[in-house]
Design an enzyme around this catalytic site. Structure first.
Site, short mmCIF file in Angstrom:
data_model
loop_
_atom_site.label_atom_id
_atom_site.label_comp_id
_atom_site.label_asym_id
_atom_site.label_seq_id
_atom_site.Cartn_x
_atom_site.Cartn_y
_atom_site.Cartn_z
CG ASP A 139 -19.00 -80.05 -1.26
OD1 ASP A 139 -18.79 -79.01 -1.55
OD2 ASP A 139 -18.14 -80.78 -2.00
CE LYS A 141 -17.84 -79.16 -5.07
NZ LYS A 141 -16.37 -78.87 -4.48
CG ASN A 144 -20.11 -82.54 -5.42
OD1 ASN A 144 -19.62 -83.30 -6.10
ND2 ASN A 144 -19.95 -81.73 -4.31
CG ASP A 157 -18.18 -85.61 -2.99
OD1 ASP A 157 -18.25 -86.21 -1.83
OD2 ASP A 157 -17.15 -85.24 -3.52
CB THR A 176 -16.55 -75.28 -3.12
OG1 THR A 176 -16.13 -76.65 -3.16
CG2 THR A 176 -15.90 -74.56 -4.21
#
Length: 223
Positions: A139, A141, A144, A157, A176
């Site tokens: 994840d 991005k 994060n 995260d 995402t």
């Protein structure tokens, strides 16, 4: 140094004063708290147990705790204590006052090449550390990646993180859409390279303030 396992089980919610809420997510919230004895400030991540069970994400919360309680890396958020009560899981983490990179983009627009290069280098160092230990973040991005007091970006995260043995691939569809590697939404199986794709999409966004691929819904993004 990170807390030992004994330390991780030594704190309770009563040991902290809540200063303010820093953010809210699908499964809970993150608050700025201050330890009543040491007066040190931390970020308290609180996850609702019922919500985690309802969407079958309780395993992700357990994985996050297991990943973060290991010996850490300076570009990965640190876990100091973890505990629970009847309703919630709580993790006491580094307080990172610089905010996340997506907030930086919203406030200032596209970053300079040197700033983008620096933040992505921080993320790359964190991913190198994780991948060497057979851990995939899944994840990556801008939201994060959070800037600490010294100006370094830290990866946060780990709710989607997973340990994959060498040669093993996951077929889970999560993350995402704008940062998903093609092998994820094509259901071909993915591993550590998917993190590098997401890091490339993140670099594109930091430099241009736009996603490399976008659309009105996830299917348009995938196409």
């Amino acid at each position: 140094a990170l807390a030992t396992k004994q330390d991780l089980e030594a704190a309770t919610l009563a040991d902290f004063d809540v200063v303010r809420v820093l953010g809210r997510g699908a499964f809970g919230k993150v608050s700025l708290v201050q330890h009543k004895t040491s007066h040190e400030k931390y970020a308290l991540k609180t996850l609702n147990k019922k919500m985690l069970v309802a969407v079958k994400q309780s395993k992700g919360a357990i994985t996050e705790r297991e990943v973060l309680k290991q010996k850490g890396h300076p570009c990965i958020v640190r876990l100091y204590w973890a505990f629970q009560d009847d309703e919630s899981l709580h993790m006491v983490l580094d307080y990172l006052p610089g905010g996340c990179l997506d907030t930086l983009l919203e406030r200032n627009g596209a970053l300079s090449a040197s700033s983008a290069r620096f933040y992505v280098a921080c993320a790359a160092a964190a991913l190198e550390f994780l991948h060497a230990r057979d851990l995939v973040h899944r994840d990556v991005k801008p939201s994060n990646l959070v800037v600490d007091a010294a100006g370094y970006a830290r990866l946060v995260d780990f709710g989607f993180a997973r340990r994959l043995a060498p040669g093993e691939r996951s077929v889970s569809l999560l993350g995402t859409p704008e940062y998903l590697a093609p092998e994820i939404f094509l259901n071909e199986g993915h591993a550590a390279p998917a993190d590098l794709y997401a890091l490339g999409a993140t670099l594109h966004e930091l430099l241009t303030d736009t996603h490399p691929f976008s659309g009105d819904d996830p299917q348009q993004v995938y196409a």
